[in-house]
Design a protein around this motif. Structure first.
Motif, mmCIF file in Angstrom:
data_model
loop_
_atom_site.group_PDB
_atom_site.id
_atom_site.type_symbol
_atom_site.label_atom_id
_atom_site.label_comp_id
_atom_site.label_asym_id
_atom_site.label_seq_id
_atom_site.Cartn_x
_atom_site.Cartn_y
_atom_site.Cartn_z
ATOM 1 N N ALA A 94 0.827 -1.373 -0.156
ATOM 2 C CA ALA A 94 0.045 -0.287 0.053
ATOM 3 C C ALA A 94 0.944 1.465 -0.027
ATOM 4 O O ALA A 94 1.940 1.182 0.544
ATOM 5 C CB ALA A 94 -0.765 -0.006 1.386
ATOM 6 N N GLY A 95 0.232 2.240 -0.789
ATOM 7 C CA GLY A 95 1.190 3.505 -0.622
ATOM 8 C C GLY A 95 0.437 4.314 -1.685
ATOM 9 O O GLY A 95 -0.601 4.430 -2.154
ATOM 10 N N ARG A 96 1.231 5.739 -2.025
ATOM 11 C CA ARG A 96 0.938 6.681 -3.026
ATOM 12 C C ARG A 96 1.708 6.486 -4.098
ATOM 13 O O ARG A 96 2.851 6.230 -4.149
ATOM 14 C CB ARG A 96 1.311 7.848 -2.508
ATOM 15 C CG ARG A 96 0.706 9.032 -3.461
ATOM 16 C CD ARG A 96 0.900 10.217 -2.724
ATOM 17 N NE ARG A 96 2.305 10.784 -2.162
ATOM 18 C CZ ARG A 96 3.055 11.167 -2.646
ATOM 19 N NH1 ARG A 96 3.043 11.420 -4.081
ATOM 20 N NH2 ARG A 96 4.441 11.251 -2.250
ATOM 21 N N LEU A 97 1.223 6.435 -5.590
ATOM 22 C CA LEU A 97 1.799 6.183 -6.564
ATOM 23 C C LEU A 97 2.462 7.560 -7.391
ATOM 24 O O LEU A 97 1.623 8.609 -7.423
ATOM 25 C CB LEU A 97 0.589 5.301 -7.476
ATOM 26 C CG LEU A 97 1.280 4.792 -8.750
ATOM 27 C CD1 LEU A 97 1.958 3.433 -8.263
ATOM 28 C CD2 LEU A 97 0.142 4.035 -9.791
ATOM 29 N N ASP A 98 3.482 7.383 -7.618
ATOM 30 C CA ASP A 98 4.304 8.734 -8.258
ATOM 31 C C ASP A 98 4.697 8.170 -9.656
ATOM 32 O O ASP A 98 5.470 7.117 -9.544
ATOM 33 C CB ASP A 98 5.609 9.100 -7.350
ATOM 34 C CG ASP A 98 4.995 9.566 -6.186
ATOM 35 O OD1 ASP A 98 4.132 10.460 -6.052
ATOM 36 O OD2 ASP A 98 5.849 9.595 -5.094
ATOM 37 N N ILE A 99 3.874 8.479 -10.603
ATOM 38 C CA ILE A 99 4.187 7.983 -11.963
ATOM 39 C C ILE A 99 5.318 8.635 -12.793
ATOM 40 O O ILE A 99 5.507 9.803 -12.902
ATOM 41 C CB ILE A 99 3.026 7.908 -12.710
ATOM 42 C CG1 ILE A 99 1.723 7.038 -12.026
ATOM 43 C CG2 ILE A 99 3.125 7.413 -14.148
ATOM 44 C CD1 ILE A 99 0.491 7.129 -12.796
ATOM 45 N N ALA A 100 6.267 7.655 -13.363
ATOM 46 C CA ALA A 100 7.274 8.271 -14.281
ATOM 47 C C ALA A 100 6.514 9.093 -15.418
ATOM 48 O O ALA A 100 5.682 8.629 -16.214
ATOM 49 C CB ALA A 100 8.105 7.250 -14.759
#
Length: 368
Positions: A94-100
């Motif tokens: 689980a976490g927060r998505l930082d997309i390239a």
């Protein structure tokens, strides 16, 4: 208005009145004679087709040759992704998505194996953060005491064993390492999300900054060069009797290699798996319906003709057209079985040696 109607009626009747008087009736006009050289259906059901018309519609024939051919059948199937041809990219924690580059690859985009798709900042709750902060503060105090103890022992010089000085130095290094780990965790641990295979993105489910749970689906990826065909049969003995197989896509016939069959029925049918020999199914999407032509090791006597040689008569019977005279063609009611993706095998109704029409069959069949 009445005058206009009267004049119109007079214009219609005038040619009739002017045709002939009493005693001058020449009888009914002779019917127009039909062109005897035009293509036409004869009373016996055959078709008269002049040479000029044959050349115009490009009629082609071939002699019927009785051969020993494999018994074939057609199976319904669909294009599927092989075991190593598809992948689901999921969040492991689980976490927060930082997309390239700001966004996940969209449907139709190509990705390479190992390509960085996003980073995941792992989530932690408030209680966990408080506990980590308290432990980090405790470690900080332990480190200060350990450093003071190390300095005190170093100041005593040769009055104490060297082993005590080394132990104090090791304690300081251990506390420094533990404190660095806790400080990194306080900033947020990240995990890199990479593409497990090379292929085309078929579905995208996440957005930049989205909070995800462990197991959430981010992308679907398929490698079109590794697509396979799955067909079903209700004959449990067929897998042991398969010689060759093929699938026709448009006007192209692709040879298939039999991979194996499932040992578990699916809706009372037995799934069979095929791969493509030397070609790919990249022009099709996974799930596309196809028909698989399977040739067995059993043989039959028959005549091989192109599938376009078949037609239907008014009674909905299957017929082929044969050339009986230079300008005359006759239908033959036949029985047939599939042979491969392009040909069928006539098993009855077509004598050996007759010239069967293999091109322009439907045009001949439409002549009335």
């Amino acid at each position: 208005m009445k005058l206009a109607a009267f004049l119109l009626m007079g214009a219609v009747l005038l040619p009739t009145l002017a045709t002939a008087g009493d005693g001058h009736d020449h009888g009914e006009a002779a019917p127009t004679a039909a062109n005897p050289n035009a293509p036409q259906r004869l009373p016996d059901g055959s078709v008269f087709l002049p040479k000029k018309t044959q050349r115009f519609i490009q009629v082609r024939t071939q002699p019927a040759k009785l051969e020993t051919l494999p018994r074939s059948l057609i199976l319904n199937g669909q294009v599927v992704a092989g075991m190593d041809a598809s992948s689901k990219v999921q969040a492991l924690q689980a976490g927060r998505l930082d997309i390239a580059n700001g966004s996940l690859p969209a449907i139709g985009d190509k990705v390479e194996k190992g390509q960085v798709l996003a980073t995941l900042t792992l989530a932690k709750d408030a209680q966990e953060g408080t506990n980590q902060a308290a432990e980090a503060a405790d470690l900080q105090e332990q480190l200060k005491l350990a450093e003071l103890e190390q300095q005190r022992l170093q100041g005593l010089g040769d009055l104490i064993p060297r082993r005590d000085v080394d132990t104090a130095a090791a304690t300081v290094r251990s506390l420094q390492a533990r404190l660095a780990v806790f400080r990194k965790g306080a900033k947020g641990v990240t995990e890199t999300v990479r593409s497990p295979i090379s292929g085309i993105v078929t579905a995208s489910y996440a957005a930049n900054g989205q909070a995800v749970q462990a197991g959430d689906l981010l992308l679907d990826i398929i490698d079109p060069s590794k697509l396979q065909v799955e067909a079903v049969t209700y004959d449990a003995a067929l897998p042991a009797n398969i010689a060759t197989a093929s699938v026709t896509i448009g006007k192209q016939t692709l040879a298939l290699r039999y991979q194996g069959n499932s040992q578990q029925l699916r809706q009372q049918a037995l799934p069979l798996r095929f791969s493509v020999e030397g070609e790919t199914l990249a022009q099709l999407a996974a799930g596309s319906p196809v028909q698989v032509t399977v040739q067995t090791r059993e043989t039959l006597q028959g005549v091989a003709v192109p599938a376009e040689a078949l037609a239907r008569n008014p009674s909905n019977q299957t017929v082929v057209w044969v050339k009986t005279m230079p300008e005359q063609y006759a239908p033959r009611v036949v029985q047939y079985q599939p042979l491969d993706g392009e040909r069928v095998m006539i098993t009855a109704g077509l004598p050996d040696g007759e010239r069967v029409v293999v091109q322009a069959t439907n045009l001949i069949n439409q002549i009335r």
